[in-house]
Design a protein around this motif. Structure first.
Motif, mmCIF file in Angstrom:
data_model
loop_
_atom_site.group_PDB
_atom_site.id
_atom_site.type_symbol
_atom_site.label_atom_id
_atom_site.label_comp_id
_atom_site.label_asym_id
_atom_site.label_seq_id
_atom_site.Cartn_x
_atom_site.Cartn_y
_atom_site.Cartn_z
ATOM 1 N N TYR A 269 0.834 -1.198 0.000
ATOM 2 C CA TYR A 269 0.000 0.000 0.000
ATOM 3 C C TYR A 269 0.872 1.252 0.000
ATOM 4 O O TYR A 269 0.556 2.244 -0.662
ATOM 5 N N CYS B 210 1.800 5.435 -2.556
ATOM 6 C CA CYS B 210 1.838 6.804 -2.034
ATOM 7 C C CYS B 210 3.056 7.539 -2.588
ATOM 8 O O CYS B 210 4.129 6.946 -2.759
ATOM 9 N N GLU C 239 -6.489 0.218 10.535
ATOM 10 C CA GLU C 239 -7.935 0.008 10.389
ATOM 11 C C GLU C 239 -8.390 -1.191 11.236
ATOM 12 O O GLU C 239 -9.375 -1.115 11.965
ATOM 13 N N ARG D 74 -10.829 -1.220 14.616
ATOM 14 C CA ARG D 74 -12.035 -2.037 14.593
ATOM 15 C C ARG D 74 -12.053 -3.062 15.727
ATOM 16 O O ARG D 74 -13.074 -3.225 16.414
ATOM 17 N N VAL E 153 -12.755 2.788 11.379
ATOM 18 C CA VAL E 153 -12.335 3.984 10.663
ATOM 19 C C VAL E 153 -13.472 4.435 9.744
ATOM 20 O O VAL E 153 -14.089 3.619 9.059
ATOM 21 N N ALA E 154 -13.763 5.745 9.757
ATOM 22 C CA ALA E 154 -14.801 6.307 8.884
ATOM 23 C C ALA E 154 -14.129 6.981 7.691
ATOM 24 O O ALA E 154 -13.048 7.545 7.818
ATOM 25 N N TRP E 155 -14.768 6.898 6.546
ATOM 26 C CA TRP E 155 -14.212 7.465 5.323
ATOM 27 C C TRP E 155 -15.175 8.482 4.733
ATOM 28 O O TRP E 155 -16.389 8.394 4.917
ATOM 29 N N SER E 156 -14.617 9.416 3.985
ATOM 30 C CA SER E 156 -15.430 10.387 3.262
ATOM 31 C C SER E 156 -15.488 9.994 1.788
ATOM 32 O O SER E 156 -14.530 9.438 1.256
ATOM 33 N N ASP E 157 -16.594 10.309 1.139
ATOM 34 C CA ASP E 157 -16.699 10.056 -0.298
ATOM 35 C C ASP E 157 -16.222 11.264 -1.108
ATOM 36 O O ASP E 157 -16.341 11.295 -2.330
ATOM 37 N N PRO F 91 -17.822 12.471 7.298
ATOM 38 C CA PRO F 91 -18.383 11.424 8.159
ATOM 39 C C PRO F 91 -18.611 12.006 9.562
ATOM 40 O O PRO F 91 -18.361 13.184 9.798
ATOM 41 N N TYR G 251 -13.261 11.467 12.293
ATOM 42 C CA TYR G 251 -12.022 10.935 11.730
ATOM 43 C C TYR G 251 -11.152 10.485 12.894
ATOM 44 O O TYR G 251 -11.420 10.821 14.065
#
Length: 198
Positions: A31, A35, A153, A157, A164-168, A173, A176
């Motif tokens: 991952y 980046c 993450e 959990r 973890v909350a994500w934005s579109d 959300p 964060y």
């Protein structure tokens, strides 16, 4: 500026258990390769050391999660995409700086400890790694949990029961998270809030 409050949560786990359940260095580094900081920031992989060997030097991982909760008066979808991204990044940078100050205070208070931050290092405007020069501030360089192979993450959990909350990209959300840690041999830490007033 975004309107939010910060709630701090802490957990402690034995390093051997964290390694077994939450660390996968090859997967996390895959991952990291996606980046722009990969191989261009001294806090990011690839490293000249084995992250697993670094983890195994310590007995305990103390995790500290900053939950950035948006207040009821904060509009969730009124900002345009670019403004939303700009405001969220400013919020994250401010909270990561606060977390860094707290980690430095903890490291000073806990002998032979190693702080783990959130995301890439931003101490310098341009990292010297890009030009092949040594780090300007090695005493303040902090590797992130992710760069050391940790699954943040999954950590949130399973250990915090706080996914973890994500934005579109179009709306915010409810919250964060900024997650940091301290590796050490002590099973108890000084209260972080008492070490710094930042």
């Amino acid at each position: 500026m975004l309107s939010y409050t910060v709630r701090t949560q802490q957990r402690r786990i034995r390093v051997e258990d964290y390694l077994r359940d939450y660390v996968d260095v090859p997967r996390c580094h895959q991952y990291c390769r996606q980046c722009g900081c990969y191989a261009t920031n001294w806090a990011c992989p690839p490293f000249a050391f084995d992250p697993l060997a670094m983890w195994r030097r310590y007995r305990w991982l103390h995790l500290i999660a900053f939950r950035l909760e948006f207040t009821p008066d904060q509009l969730r979808s009124a900002l345009g995409h670019e403004e939303l991204v700009d405001q969220v990044l400013k919020m994250f940078h401010a909270e990561k700086r606060r977390a860094q100050r707290m980690l430095m205070a903890l490291r000073a208070a806990v002998p032979d400890s190693m702080p783990l931050g959130a995301g890439q290092c931003r101490l310098c405007p341009v990292c010297t790694r890009k030009s092949g020069e040594p780090c300007r501030m090695p005493d303040q360089l902090v590797y992130s949990i992710e760069s050391m192979g940790g699954d943040v993450e999954g950590t949130m959990r399973m250990l915090f029961d706080d996914p973890v909350a994500w934005s579109d990209g179009s709306q915010l959300p409810d919250h964060y998270l900024v997650v940091v840690g301290l590796l050490c041999d002590q099973d108890e830490l000084p209260e972080p809030d008492r070490l710094t007033s930042a």
